[in-house]
Design a protein around this motif. Structure first.
Motif, mmCIF file in Angstrom:
data_model
loop_
_atom_site.group_PDB
_atom_site.id
_atom_site.type_symbol
_atom_site.label_atom_id
_atom_site.label_comp_id
_atom_site.label_asym_id
_atom_site.label_seq_id
_atom_site.Cartn_x
_atom_site.Cartn_y
_atom_site.Cartn_z
ATOM 1 N N VAL A 218 24.487 82.261 -3.498
ATOM 2 C CA VAL A 218 23.393 81.809 -4.366
ATOM 3 C C VAL A 218 23.113 80.330 -4.119
ATOM 4 C CG1 VAL A 218 22.541 81.603 -6.737
ATOM 5 C CG2 VAL A 218 24.092 83.482 -6.135
ATOM 6 N N VAL A 219 21.830 79.978 -4.043
ATOM 7 C CA VAL A 219 21.408 78.582 -4.018
ATOM 8 C C VAL A 219 20.365 78.378 -5.106
ATOM 9 C CG1 VAL A 219 21.848 78.271 -1.551
ATOM 10 C CG2 VAL A 219 19.559 78.949 -2.315
ATOM 11 N N MET A 220 20.237 77.149 -5.570
ATOM 12 C CA MET A 220 19.210 76.786 -6.541
ATOM 13 C C MET A 220 18.367 75.659 -5.963
ATOM 14 S SD MET A 220 19.575 74.916 -10.255
ATOM 15 C CE MET A 220 20.051 73.433 -9.373
ATOM 16 N N LEU A 221 17.043 75.768 -6.119
ATOM 17 C CA LEU A 221 16.131 74.740 -5.629
ATOM 18 C C LEU A 221 15.400 74.104 -6.793
ATOM 19 C CD1 LEU A 221 15.698 77.540 -3.610
ATOM 20 C CD2 LEU A 221 14.914 75.663 -2.175
ATOM 21 N N ARG A 222 15.208 72.778 -6.704
ATOM 22 C CA ARG A 222 14.488 72.014 -7.736
ATOM 23 C C ARG A 222 13.500 71.066 -7.046
ATOM 24 N NH1 ARG A 222 18.115 72.569 -12.316
ATOM 25 N NH2 ARG A 222 16.725 71.304 -13.605
ATOM 26 N N THR A 223 12.590 70.515 -7.834
ATOM 27 C CA THR A 223 11.562 69.650 -7.277
ATOM 28 C C THR A 223 11.336 68.421 -8.147
ATOM 29 O OG1 THR A 223 9.260 69.572 -6.510
ATOM 30 C CG2 THR A 223 9.708 70.886 -8.465
ATOM 31 N N PHE A 224 10.832 67.357 -7.523
ATOM 32 C CA PHE A 224 10.401 66.163 -8.241
ATOM 33 C C PHE A 224 8.882 66.157 -8.438
ATOM 34 C CE2 PHE A 224 14.576 64.842 -6.932
ATOM 35 C CZ PHE A 224 15.003 64.041 -7.974
ATOM 36 N N SER A 225 8.211 67.240 -8.052
ATOM 37 C CA SER A 225 6.753 67.275 -8.099
ATOM 38 C C SER A 225 6.203 67.630 -9.463
ATOM 39 C CB SER A 225 6.224 68.282 -7.073
ATOM 40 O OG SER A 225 6.560 67.889 -5.770
ATOM 41 N N LYS A 226 7.001 68.232 -10.318
ATOM 42 C CA LYS A 226 6.489 68.757 -11.579
ATOM 43 C C LYS A 226 6.795 67.803 -12.728
ATOM 44 C CE LYS A 226 4.961 72.107 -9.184
ATOM 45 N NZ LYS A 226 3.536 72.062 -8.777
ATOM 46 N N ILE A 227 7.896 68.000 -13.429
ATOM 47 C CA ILE A 227 8.128 67.178 -14.620
ATOM 48 C C ILE A 227 8.309 65.705 -14.289
ATOM 49 C CG2 ILE A 227 10.654 67.281 -14.828
ATOM 50 C CD1 ILE A 227 10.055 68.032 -17.868
ATOM 51 N N TYR A 228 8.792 65.392 -13.090
ATOM 52 C CA TYR A 228 8.993 63.985 -12.718
ATOM 53 C C TYR A 228 7.704 63.306 -12.256
ATOM 54 C CZ TYR A 228 14.017 64.810 -13.010
ATOM 55 O OH TYR A 228 15.287 65.108 -13.455
ATOM 56 N N GLY A 229 6.664 64.077 -12.008
ATOM 57 C CA GLY A 229 5.375 63.485 -11.669
ATOM 58 C C GLY A 229 5.321 62.788 -10.327
ATOM 59 N N LEU A 230 6.094 63.255 -9.353
ATOM 60 C CA LEU A 230 6.135 62.600 -8.040
ATOM 61 C C LEU A 230 5.587 63.509 -6.941
ATOM 62 C CD1 LEU A 230 9.654 60.883 -8.219
ATOM 63 C CD2 LEU A 230 7.414 59.884 -8.717
ATOM 64 N N ALA A 231 4.584 64.320 -7.274
ATOM 65 C CA ALA A 231 4.078 65.305 -6.319
ATOM 66 C C ALA A 231 3.598 64.671 -5.015
ATOM 67 C CB ALA A 231 2.941 66.108 -6.967
#
Length: 376
Positions: A218-231
Motif C-alpha cells: 500500500v502507498v498513499m499519495l498527497r498533494t500541495f495543490s489543494k488545501i495548501y493552495g500551491l497548485a
C-alpha cells in the motif's frame, strides 16, 4: 534486418500511446471584460499561506539546482505526520507520482484497475506504462469494493483508489479500504490517492497512513495543490514501503521538485493556522452550497471534499451544457465532467463567499427561481 521499404517514414510511438486521451483541465476564462470566478479546478479560495508566499519569493537562487532528494521537505512532512522520512518520495504534484507508480509496477501485459468515475490520470498512467486500464463500476457515484475485487485478475498489478474521489466527492469508510486491501493478492499495489484528505471531517475516514505502515503493498499519495493552495508550483508526496519508494526513486527525475516549490511547501506545512482557516471556510460553505442548490431542485451528490457534483435535468434549456454556457457568460466557471462519463453534471469548487453567493443567484436565474441565495 527489415528492408528500407518496410520501415515507417517517420518515428512511430509505441503501441498504446496514441490510445491516450490527453488530460484536459477545466477552463479558466469567461467572457471578455468581466470578473471571473474560477470554480473549475478545486483550488483553495483562500489562496496559499502568506508564509509560503514569502518562502517562495526568497528562493531566488535560480542558477542553482534544487535539492534532488527533497530532504528538508520530506523531514518536515515526516515531523508533521510522525513518519519515517526515508519512506517519503516527493514529486511534481501527485500526478507525477501516480505516473511513476504505474511505470514502476505495471507494463505491457499487466492491468491497472480503478473505479468508474476515478481521476482521469489513472487511465493515462496505465496506458503510458504500456499496461491495460480496467474500470470497475460504481454504485450511486461511490467506489464499490466488491466490484473492484471482482475485476482483479492474474494480470492486475496496481489498483488506484481516490479517497475522497474526484469528481464525485464521495469517500470510502476506512473499514472498506481495509477490506479492499485484504482482498487483493499480495503482489498487487494499492495506491491510495488522498489529495483531498485534509478536508474530510468524518470519524470513519483515514487517509491511509496506518495502512501503509502495516502493509507492504500500500502507498498513499498527497498533494500541495489543494488545501495548501500551491497548485502553480506542482508539489506532491508519496508515503510507502521502503521497497516501493526505492523503485520509484530509481525512475524519478533527479531534480523533479523546484527549489521555490520546496521552500513554499515546507512553509505551508508549518503554517497549520492557514490550513485550519481553509478547513473552516469549507465547513461553512460546502453545506451551504449543498442546501441552496438542493432547494433549487438540483441533485447534489453528498461530498466530503471542497467541491460538489451537481446534476442537471435532461431537459432542453436546462441541461448541464446549457448551465455551463449560462454561468460562463456571467464569469462563473465550473468544470464539465463529460470525460468522466458524467455529461449531465458539473463539478463546482467551493469558492469565496462572493463567488458562492453569485453562483447560487445565477443558477436561480437560470432555473427561473428568483430570490434564492439568502441566509447563512
Amino acid at each position: 534486418m527489415s528492408s528500407a521499404s518496410s520501415r515507417p517514414n517517420r518515428p512511430v510511438p509505441r503501441a498504446g500511446v496514441l490510445d491516450i486521451e490527453a488530460y484536459v483541465p477545466g477552463k479558466s476564462q469567461g467572457g471578455a471584460g468581466m470578473k471571473v470566478h474560477k470554480l473549475s479546478a478545486n483550488e483553495n479560495p483562500l489562496g496559499p499561506s502568506p508564509k509560503a508566499v514569502a518562502a517562495f519569493q526568497s528562493a531566488n537562487a535560480l542558477e542553482l539546482y534544487p535539492d534532488g532528494s527533497s530532504s528538508k521537505l520530506r523531514e518536515t512532512i515526516a515531523s508533521a505526520y510522525g513518519l519515517d522520512p526515508a519512506r517519503i518520495v516527493c514529486g511534481t504534484g501527485s500526478d507525477e507520482l501516480l505516473m511513476l507508480t504505474a511505470a514502476a509496477f505495471a507494463g505491457p501485459g499487466d492491468e491497472v484497475l480503478f473505479s468508474q468515475h476515478g481521476f482521469l490520470v489513472y487511465r493515462i498512467a496505465a496506458l503510458a506504462a504500456g499496461a491495460t486500464p480496467v474500470v470497475a463500476p460504481e454504485k450511486d457515484f461511490r467506489t464499490d469494493v466488491d466490484a473492484l475485487l471482482a475485476a482483479v485478475t492474474e494480470r492486475t498489478r496496481v489498483v488506484f483508489l481516490a479517497n475522497p474521489n474526484n469528481p464525485t466527492g464521495t469517500y470510502l469508510p476506512f473499514d472498506e479500504v481495509r477490506r479492499l486491501q485484504r482482498g487483493l493478492p499480495p503482489n498487487v499495489l494499492l495506491a491510495l490517492d488522498a489529495a483531498y484528505a485534509e478536508y474530510v471531517r468524518r470519524n470513519d475516514y483515514e487517509a491511509g497512513i496506518e495502512l501503509v505502515a502495516t502493509c507492504p503493498n500500500v502507498v498513499m499519495l498527497r498533494t500541495f495543490s489543494k488545501i495548501y493552495g500551491l497548485a502553480a508550483l506542482r508539489v506532491g508526496w508519496l508515503y510507502g514501503p521502503a521497497e516501493v519508494v526505492d523503485a520509484i526513486n530509481r525512475i524519478r527525475g533527479a531534480f523533479n521538485v523546484s527549489a521555490p516549490g520546496l521552500a513554499a511547501a515546507i512553509a505551508a506545512v508549518e503554517d497549520t493556522g492557514h490550513v485550519e482557516a481553509a478547513i473552516a471556510h469549507n465547513e461553512t460553505w460546502l453545506p451551504w452550497l449543498t442546501e441552496q442548490l438542493t432547494a433549487l431542485g438540483l441533485t447534489v451528490t453528498p461530498s466530503v471534499a471542497n467541491f460538489l457534483l451537481v446534476h442537471f435535468p435532461d431537459v432542453e434549456g436546462r441541461t448541464a451544457k446549457d448551465a455551463d454556457a449560462f454561468l460562463s457568460g456571467r464569469g462563473l466557471i465550473l468544470r464539465r465532467v463529460d470525460s468522466y462519463g458524467l455529461p449531465g453534471a458539473l463539478r463546482l469548487t467551493v469558492g469565496t463567499e462572493e463567488a458562492n453567493r453569485l453562483l447560487v443567484e445565477a443558477l436561480a436565474e437560470f432555473l427561473g427561481e428568483k430570490g434564492a441565495g439568502h441566509g447563512a
